[in-house]
Design an enzyme around this catalytic site. Structure first.
Site: not given
Ligand code: PEP
Ligand code: MG
Length: 792
Positions: A419, A700, A702, A750
């Protein structure tokens, strides 16, 4: 129609058009018996008294004038709601049954008993107001229900009590608020053969996901014993979620979630036949109420009922303990999500949340900060401070007036179909149900923030945090040539994004799902004998209780966690990346310490592809592969693509692909595609060789920026130099796209860059990227930028 059948009708003689005659509930039972029994929906037999019977009862006892007087006095402020209610109920209870109505009820009851081959067959006696459960008035449960009524005298008495319950205080005030004229509402009593569920089980189900409105999932709640506890929120039920689109494929088991509820009590029949609650056994608490085939069977029934009514439905079910048969005992239209504004997507973010005070099941996705007001019993409702956070054990319809004035609701008990959950959803309030001990842990006037923004787990944190609300208009979004996808981490919030026009999921980091849904190091499950830490051993034993084996726990939890990400946009592609924890992060998983080396520089260490074929992790990777195989073949999510992170050389790629094939993931078999991350400069330099081994790349940025510029991505001191638009990084990106395209391979992106800075997408479009994957909060802006960049 003969005179008797005007007052009482068999369920078989009514259908959904008869709401005025027998109320929404009974009309719907008749509809299902008539139209859906041939399709396998089982509804217990029964009959209903009509609105004519109710009116005859009032007329023959001369009650209309007396009731009207009381209501007028109430409207004129001469008497209180409590006084009016009490007097009207007494008037109704004091009436006598006209012979012909009593005889009609008794005749139908005898026939029901005869058909059941049982003297005085036990029945459920439910009220169905003829203006209840209309699409815009769904605060169900306004009137009384009596379970396990047996014998003619008891039945007539229960029917009379149902009549009186049309004038409970809350029902009177509810009709006043909704503007229903009292004299236009009548009451029909539904008399339904009891399902012998006290040793079986029962619960509630919805044909859509109640929190997100996702139309392709069925939500089922289940508890032991009779069903009232689930509805009232007196018990913390099991929760199951099933993906609808595969229900017609008998080989598949598309159960997205199975959550074991505490189920501390169950409702049974006491010695006098009246229902009462007793504690459950340990075995009952530790086992799921429903088996997988039963979960799927109920979900199929939900779909059939929804298809028949042409709208999302809210249903109650019960399982007969003798035959095991599953019955549908009620069905009505779902009223919240089906009327929600589909044009905008609102999301909430708590800024700098304080210490976590408690957690429970989240209802809705909103967040709010406010002051606690603890109300332990309905008698104390007057103490509630308007606009505060209502904290209580559970709620029932008596609580609605203060729920309406609350900023948020937090309860000790109840599931998502209780509820408290249903009313909160209707009111658009964040609610956290089934917290266990909120009424003990929080205190009056405490400042807290209640957040349902993080997914299925709702959290109450200390202090009044700021809340950022983002509202996205979903209409008139552009179409783009470049695919725009989502990076998703939290499986429990995944269904929430179903209304975004995404082209799929470009990155689902498995390690995030392991962290939230599994929590145990896979090697500690594959080799439990090697776990030395006693505390970890105990916790692992606890978490894996009830699973076929410890490895099966990993495979099951991971596959189910990922399945929600795979489901929300099915059949669009969902790229699941195999685990990419660093060694220090793996070590933090339960039991992880015994399996991970200490590294000075984990970012450049034993991570990604290098682990998968190593003797130190091979058995853990095998479980990851089995989870993906289960997800694709047993659960049916053939839209899942596998991605390998941090793959340093093509030779490593060969080894990993060979290990995957050993564990049921052969590239190309059953349409399985395997991607590789492009995040090491070597991936760019040897792009053609990687392209031969994989179906595509995903960049990736990063790691690629970290490794191109030689900057630790976590370094604060060097942060200003960490630029994904540095010419060297852009060169890497442009080059790998060109090389991959030359050999016919696809390239997505990504990394975090376009999520942080939607303008970054323009570079990628210029280089001819095939897809860009971003976090949900930046999706709409990136989509717009991609569209702009594409058009010139
Ligand atoms: C990246 O390295 O850009 C990536 C998407 O992987 P992570 O950030 O998980 O290392
Ligand atoms: Mg990376």
């Amino acid at each position: 129609m003969a005179r008797t059948t005007q007052h009482v009708v068999n369920f078989t003689n009514v259908n959904r058009g008869d709401v005025g005659l027998v109320g929404g509930k009974n009309a719907s039972l008749g509809e299902m018996i008539g139209a859906l029994q041939p399709k396998g929906i089982l509804v217990p037999p029964g009959f209903a008294t009509t609105s004519d019977a109710f009116r005859s009862y009032l007329a023959s006892n001369d009650l209309n004038g007396a009731i009207g007087q009381q209501l007028d006095a109430l409207a004129g402020g001469k008497i209180t709601l409590q006084t009016a209610g009490k007097r009207i109920r007494a008037l109704i209870l004091g009436g006598d049954w006209p012979d012909e109505i009593a005889e009609a009820i008794a005749t139908h009851y005898r026939a029901l008993s005869e058909a059941a081959n049982e003297a005085n067959v036990p029945v459920a006696v439910r009220s169905s107001a003829t203006a209840e459960d209309l699409p815009d008035a769904s605060f169900a449960g306004q009137q009384e229900t009596f379970l396990n009524v047996s014998g003619e005298a008891a039945l007539l008495d229960a029917c009379k009590r149902c009549y009186a319950s049309l004038f409970t205080d809350r029902a009177i005030s509810y009709r006043q608020v909704k503007g229903f004229a009292h004299e236009h509402v009548a009451l029909s009593v539904g008399v339904q053969q009891m399902v012998r569920a006290e040793d079986g089980g029962s619960g509630v189900m919805f044909s859509i996901d109640t929190e997100s409105g996702f139309p392709d999932a069925v939500l089922i709640n289940a508890a032991w014993g009779l069903g009232e506890n689930v509805v009232q929120g007196a018990v913390d039920p099991d929760e199951y979620q099933v993906f609808k689109l595969f229900l017609d494929k008998p080989d598949l088991t598309p159960i997205l979630e199975k959550r074991l509820g505490a189920k501390a009590i169950k409702m049974i029949h006491g010695r006098d036949g009246a229902p009462r609650n007793v504690p459950t056994s340990k075995a009952e608490r530790q086992s799921f109420v429903l088996s997988d085939p039963e979960i799927l069977s109920l979900a199929r029934q939900a779909k059939i009922i929804e298809d028949h009514y042409g709208q999302p439905m809210d249903m109650e079910w019960a399982r007969d303990s003798v035959t095991g048969t599953l019955y549908i005992v009620q069905a009505r239209p779902e009223t919240v999500q089906s009327r929600a504004d589909m044009g905008t997507l609102k999301s909430y973010e708590v800024i700098d949340p304080g210490e976590v005070l408690l957690t429970g099941l989240s209802v809705g996705s909103a967040a709010v900060a406010g002051r606690v007001s603890i109300i332990e019993s309905a008698d104390d409702i007057g103490r509630f401070v308007d606009g505060s956070v209502l904290v209580t054990g559970t709620t029932d319809p008596d609580w609605v007036p203060i729920m309406k004035r609350a900023a948020a609701i937090v309860t000790d008990h109840g599931g998502r179909t209780s509820h408290a959950a249903i009313v909160s959803r209707e009111l658009g309030l964040p609610a956290i149900v089934g917290c266990g001990n909120a009424t003990h842990l929080l205190h009056d006037e405490q400042d807290v923030t209640v957040s349902c923004a993080g997914g299925e787990e709702g959290v109450v944190t200390a202090g009044l945090s700021d809340i950022k609300i983002t509202e996205e208009a979903l209409e008139a979004l552009p179409e783009t040539k470049t695919k725009v996808m989502l990076n998703l981490a939290n499986p429990s919030a995944a269904l929430r994004w179903w209304r975004l026009p995404v082209d799929g999921v470009g990155l689902a980091r498995m390690e995030f799902v392991v962290n939230s849904a599994v929590r145990i190091h896979p090697m500690a499950l594959a080799h439990f004998e090697r776990v030395t830490d006693e505390t970890a051993r105990a916790e692992i034993a606890h978490l894996t209780a009830g699973y076929a084996s410890k490895p099966d726990y990993f495979v099951d939890r991971l596959a189910r966690g990922l399945s929600r990400i795979a489901a929300f946009c099915y059949p669009k592609p969902v790229i699941v990346r195999m685990s990419d924890f660093k060694t220090n992060e793996y070590a933090d998983l339960l039991g992880g310490r015994d399996f991970e080396p200490h590294e000075e520089n984990p970012m450049l260490g034993f991570r990604g592809a290098s682990r998968y074929y190593s003797d130190h992790y091979r058995d853990g990777f095998a479980l990851e592969c089995q989870a993906i195989a289960r997800l694709r073949t047993q659960m049916g999510f053939d839209n899942v693509i596998v991605m390998i992170p941090f793959c340093r050389t093509p030779e490593e790629a060969d080894k990993v692909l060979a290990v995957m094939a050993e564990h049921g993931l052969e590239r190309g078999r059953d349409g399985l595609e395997v991607y590789v991350m492009c995040e090491i400069p070597a991936n760019v330099v040897r792009a053609e060789e990687f392209a031969q081994r994989f179906d595509g790349f995903s960049i990736g940025s990063n790691d690629l920026t970290q490794l191109t510029l030689g900057i630790d991505r976590d370094s604060d001191a060097l942060a200003p130099l960490f630029r994904e638009d540095d010419p060297a990084v852009l060169w890497m990106i442009e080059t790998v796209i060109a090389k991959a395209h030359e050999v016919g391979s696809k390239v997505g992106f990504c990394g975090q860059a376009p999520s942080n800075d939607p303008d970054y997408a323009r570079h990628l479009v210029k280089f001819g990227i095939d897809s860009i994957s971003v976090t949900p909060d930046s999706f709409v802006q990136v989509l717009r930028n991609v569209s702009d960049a594409e058009s010139g």
